[in-house]
Design an enzyme around this catalytic site. Structure first.
Site, PDB file in Angstrom:
ATOM      1  N   HIS A 118      10.978   4.121  57.838  1.00  0.00           N
ATOM      2  CA  HIS A 118      10.360   4.419  59.130  1.00  0.00           C
ATOM      3  C   HIS A 118       8.839   4.523  59.030  1.00  0.00           C
ATOM      4  CE1 HIS A 118       8.833   7.190  62.234  1.00  0.00           C
ATOM      5  NE2 HIS A 118       9.572   6.429  63.014  1.00  0.00           N
ATOM      6  N   ARG A 162      -3.247 -16.899  35.404  1.00  0.00           N
ATOM      7  CA  ARG A 162      -3.277 -16.366  34.032  1.00  0.00           C
ATOM      8  C   ARG A 162      -2.001 -15.603  33.695  1.00  0.00           C
ATOM      9  NH1 ARG A 162      -8.317 -14.890  36.355  1.00  0.00           N
ATOM     10  NH2 ARG A 162     -10.128 -15.893  35.387  1.00  0.00           N
ATOM     11  N   ARG A 212      -1.562 -21.091  33.130  1.00  0.00           N
ATOM     12  CA  ARG A 212      -2.036 -21.149  31.745  1.00  0.00           C
ATOM     13  C   ARG A 212      -1.134 -20.294  30.867  1.00  0.00           C
ATOM     14  NH1 ARG A 212      -7.931 -18.961  30.498  1.00  0.00           N
ATOM     15  NH2 ARG A 212      -6.818 -16.984  30.473  1.00  0.00           N
ATOM     16  N   SER A 248     -15.404 -22.887  31.195  1.00  0.00           N
ATOM     17  CA  SER A 248     -16.846 -22.828  30.899  1.00  0.00           C
ATOM     18  C   SER A 248     -17.226 -21.594  30.072  1.00  0.00           C
ATOM     19  CB  SER A 248     -17.657 -22.874  32.196  1.00  0.00           C
ATOM     20  OG  SER A 248     -17.278 -21.813  33.049  1.00  0.00           O
ATOM     21  N   ASN A 249     -16.430 -20.522  30.154  1.00  0.00           N
ATOM     22  CA  ASN A 249     -16.761 -19.309  29.396  1.00  0.00           C
ATOM     23  C   ASN A 249     -16.705 -19.568  27.887  1.00  0.00           C
ATOM     24  OD1 ASN A 249     -16.493 -18.445  32.001  1.00  0.00           O
ATOM     25  ND2 ASN A 249     -15.036 -16.821  31.589  1.00  0.00           N
ATOM     26  N   ASP A 250     -15.545 -20.063  27.419  1.00  0.00           N
ATOM     27  CA  ASP A 250     -15.401 -20.326  25.986  1.00  0.00           C
ATOM     28  C   ASP A 250     -16.231 -21.537  25.542  1.00  0.00           C
ATOM     29  OD1 ASP A 250     -13.889 -18.278  24.896  1.00  0.00           O
ATOM     30  OD2 ASP A 250     -11.996 -19.131  25.592  1.00  0.00           O
ATOM     31  N   CYS A 292     -12.056 -24.182  35.683  1.00  0.00           N
ATOM     32  CA  CYS A 292     -11.512 -22.876  36.067  1.00  0.00           C
ATOM     33  C   CYS A 292     -12.327 -21.733  35.470  1.00  0.00           C
ATOM     34  CB  CYS A 292     -10.044 -22.750  35.647  1.00  0.00           C
ATOM     35  SG  CYS A 292      -9.779 -22.842  33.875  1.00  0.00           S
TER      36      CYS A 292
END
Length: 813
Positions: free
Chosen positions: A422, A512, A580, A704-706, A753
């Site tokens: 409710h 992820r 991934r 692009s990070n790694d 990504c």
């Protein structure tokens, strides 16, 4: 000559259609409509009859009480709780002390005798109220009037019928009509008398053909608990919860996206006392750990839900019951869903706290809003007059008697209840943030304490100490065009997937697994596979708690991971959702429950045993198999063929081939049934050998990070060199440009990504100019970047057009 429906005092379900609301109210009209049209389609509905609005008006006239009721309402100050309680009680007593007209009594008894011929002498019936103005598109009268269960015999039926009439003037019903602008005397009451389903010996619940929190309309949400269904609606139990995906259900798949075991500690059953026909009893501990209905029953109910929705051409709120004597399922009520189906989805709202505070309590959030104010802990409905506008209501649970104060609350917090109780239903309609099932709110929160209730943080909602500032960001997406470059999304939390699906997008470029494992599973896969050899006793206790209701700890991992992936896959269906595979580092894996025993210590886990190198290793191969089986379940059992797979941190082509072989061994063979497998491009070797990688994978996604850390030779976790870390570095951009060209030459898909396009608009513009197929962004940057890319593509098209014209002129010279 046949008497018209308008004048009849009793109409059977077979005589009713949805157009008869003015005669029998929304509930009864809907039952008649379904009984006539949907029973032939296999939807089972118990038979019954409606005592009509004409009968109600006949009763008021013959008893001579209409003027008396009108006078009491005139004297009552509706928004003064004490006055409302006094006035409502007077009206109800006036009705209960009046006799039903003899002709009406006789007709009700005759109709009941007819029902006995079908179902047996002294058959048990449910007696429900059905108001003639209920279930309008913008006003749900659900729960405003009363229901009486396990009513047997003519005498009890007449008593229950009169109680139903009196319930048209409960405090909450008077208050509700006043707020919605309905004339109290233009709303009549019809009584539904329906054969009971013996769910006291099985289970019952509620089903919505739309997600009640986000408004995502491709799912059926089912709540289920043991016994009669009133306990779910009243919030006395936390029910089992199931999500079923409509598009793949229609294709014949076992499309159950998610199951959540509820705390079904009590159940309502029949009693032998006519004065109190139902009682609550405890549920055995071992039964609490089992789901109250089977998967096949979940699918059957969902199919019926879709049939009902298709018939009415709108989302529906449906009550169902399982008969413990026959094992059959039945639909016992259905009404239009009146909250999410009325929402304007062209404007996105995002509630964001300025900071987090000390958590006083947490529970299941209803909606995604934030509210704050002074807490007012009220344990009994008789004390609701103590509540002031703008306060936060904290209580054990609510029922319709609480509604006069719920609508003036800044937020609502309850100890008990699930997402269809409710408190949840009413707070959604009112647009008020609400937490249900906190278990301890009334103990942990004190009256007068300033609190902030946050429902916008995923699966769990929080009550914070103090008044915390928050912002509401509203974005119109009405006329947003789509760029040529696919604008995808980075997503990890399945609980936000349905909400984020409303942001204009082309799918998910990075789902992820680590986020799902962290939140849905929390346990190291090898700790589950090697539970018997686990040395950490504390970890064992936690695992036992989390895997309750699962006979196999291995299956727990598969089912929970599959569920998380499936919710994301369904939210963005039929667009691509690229999942991934797990990319935890060894220190992160060690932090999972039971993980320390199975993980080595590495000096630099960032470039250690992670990603692809784990999957074919003897120390992790069996754990990786669980991931593959979860993905196989999502694609083959649930039918989400839009889910693609991506291999992270794949250092060499040879390593990639080993991973693909391992996946094929576990039922994920590239190319079979349309399965595409991508590889992350986050190591310079991926760029240098892109032509070779293209022979074994369907596409690339640039991380692009790694790629930045490995190109510039720095640890992105190290603060000492953080000033050098920049994805816009010319070396990084050169590698990005090169891999886009190679992917295009090899006819392979190429996207990005990594964080760069979300953080730097100029980087997003750079990769579009280079010809990238897609970019996957953080949800909060999708709209802003989409607008930016639309403008850029327009400029690039103008340049191309200019070049073509120039070349044409030169050729014509």
């Amino acid at each position: 000559m046949t008497q018209s429906k308008e004048k009849k005092f009793v109409l059977w379900f077979k005589e009713l259609r949805n157009t008869d609301v003015k005669y029998v109210g929304g509930k009864n009209a809907s039952l008649g409509e379904m009984y006539h049209y949907l029973t032939p389609k296999g939807v089972l509905i118990p038979n019954g009859f409606a005592v009509t609005a004409a009968a109600y008006q006949h009763f008021l006239k013959e008893a001579g009480i209409k003027k008396e009721i009108r006078d009491i309402i005139k004297e009552t100050k509706i928004h003064n709780l004490r006055s409302l309680m006094t006035g409502g009680k007077k009206i109800r007593e006036t009705i209960l002390n009046s006799d039903l007209p003899t002709d009406l009594e006789k007709l009700i008894i005759e109709s009941y005798r007819q029902l006995e011929k079908e179902y047996g002498k002294n058959c048990d019936v449910a007696v429900r109220s059905s108001a003639t103005a209920e279930d309008l598109p913008d006003a749900s009268f659900a729960g405003q009037q009363d229901t009486y269960l396990n009513i047997r015999g003519a005498k009890q039926l007449l008593i229950a019928s009169k109680k139903c009439v009196a319930s048209l003037f409960t405090n909450r019903a008077i208050s509700y009509r006043e707020d919605k602008g309905f004339d109290h005397f233009k709303v009549s009451l019809s009584i539904g008398v329906q054969k009971m389903v013996r769910s006291d010996k099985a289970a019952s619940g509620v089903m919505f053909t739309i997600d009640t929190e986000s408004g995502f309309d491709k799912v059926v949400l089912i709540n289920s608990s043991y016994g009669l269904g009133e306990n779910i609606v009243q919030g006395k139990v936390t029910p089992d919860e199931y999500y079923v995906f409509k598009p793949t259900l229609a294709k014949g798949y076992k499309a159950i996206l998610a199951r959540k075991l509820g705390k079904k500690n009590i159940k309502m059953i029949y009693s032998n006392n006519p004065a109190k026909p139902t009682i609550d009893i405890p549920v055995k501990p071992e039964e609490q750990l089992e789901y109250s209905i089977t998967d096949n029953e979940v699918l059957q109910l969902s199919k019926w839900g879709v049939i009902i929705e298709d018939h009415y051409k709108r989302a529906y709120d449906i009550e169902w019951a399982k008969d413990g004597l026959t094992g059959k399922l039945y639909i016992v009520q259905a009404r239009p869903e009146t909250v999410q189906s009325q929402r304007d989805y062209s404007v996105l709202e995002d509630y964001q706290l300025s900071k987090r505070g000390k958590v006083l309590s947490d529970g299941s959030p209803v909606g995604s809003k934030i509210g704050s104010g002074k807490a007012n802990v009220i344990n009994d409905v008789k004390d609701i007059h103590k509540f002031k506008k703008g306060e936060v209501l904290v209580t054990d649970m609510t029922d319709p008697d609480w509604e006069p104060i719920m609508k003036i609350a800044a937020a609502i917090v309850t100890n008990r209840g699930g997402r269809t109780c409710h408190a949840a239903i009413v707070s959604r309609e009112l647009g008020i943030p609400c937490l249900v099932g906190t278990e301890d709110a009334t103990k942990k929160i004190k009256t007068g304490r300033p609190v902030t209730v946050s429902c916008g943080e995923g699966e769990t909602g929080y009550v914070y100490d103090g008044l915390i500032k928050y912002n509401v960001k509203r974005t119109s997406i009405k006329n947003l065009k789509r760029p040529k470059t696919k604008m995808m999304m980075n997503l990890g939390d399945p609980e936000q997937a349905f909400d984020y699906s409303f942001i204009p997008n082309d799918g998910v470029g990075l789902a992820r697994e680590e986020f799902i494992i962290n939140s849905y599973i929390q346990i190291h896969p090898r700790a589950l596979l090697n539970y018997g050899r686990l040395k950490d006793k504390n970890a064992k206790k936690k695992i036992d708690q989390l895997t309750k209701g699962y006979k196999s700890k291995r299956q727990f991992f598969i089912d929970r991971l599959a569920s998380g992936i499936a919710i994301i896959g369904a939210a963005f269906y039929p667009n691509d959702v690229i999942v991934r595979l797990s990319d935890f580092k060894t220190n992160e894996y060690a932090n999972l429950i039971g993980g320390k025993q199975f993980e080595p210590e590495e000096d630099n886990p960032m470039i250690g045993w992670r990603g692809a190198s784990r999957y074919y290793d003897d120390n992790f191969r069996k754990a990786f198999a669980l991931e593959c089986l979860a993905l196989k379940k999502v694609r083959d059992e649930i039918g989400l063929k839009n889910v693609k797979v991506m291999v992270p941190f794949c250092r060499t082509v040879e390593e990639g081939k080993k991973v693909l072989a391992e996946m094929a061994k576990n039922g994920l063979k590239r190319g079979v049934d349309g399965l595409e497998i991508y590889v992350m491009c986050e190591i310079p070797s991926n760029v240098i050998l892109a032509d070779e990688f293209s022979k074994h994978f369907d596409g690339f996604s640039i991380g692009s990070n790694d790629l930045t850390q490995l190109t510039l030779g720095l640890d992105r976790d190290s603060e000492l060199v953080s000033h050098i870390y920049d994805e816009r570095n010319p070396a990084v951009k050169k590698l990005v440009s090169e891999v886009i060209k190679k992917a295009k030459a090899n006819k392979r898909k190429i996207g990005i990504c990594g964080q760069a396009p979300s953080d730097y608009p100029e980087f997003a513009r750079f990769i579009v100019a280079e010809g990238i197929d897609s970019m996957s962004l953080n949800p909060d940057t999708v709209i802003k970047t989409t607008l930016d890319i639309l403008a850029l593509e327009k400029k690039l098209n103008k340049k191309k057009s200019k070049k073509r014209k120039t070349k044409k002129k030169e050729r014509n010279k």
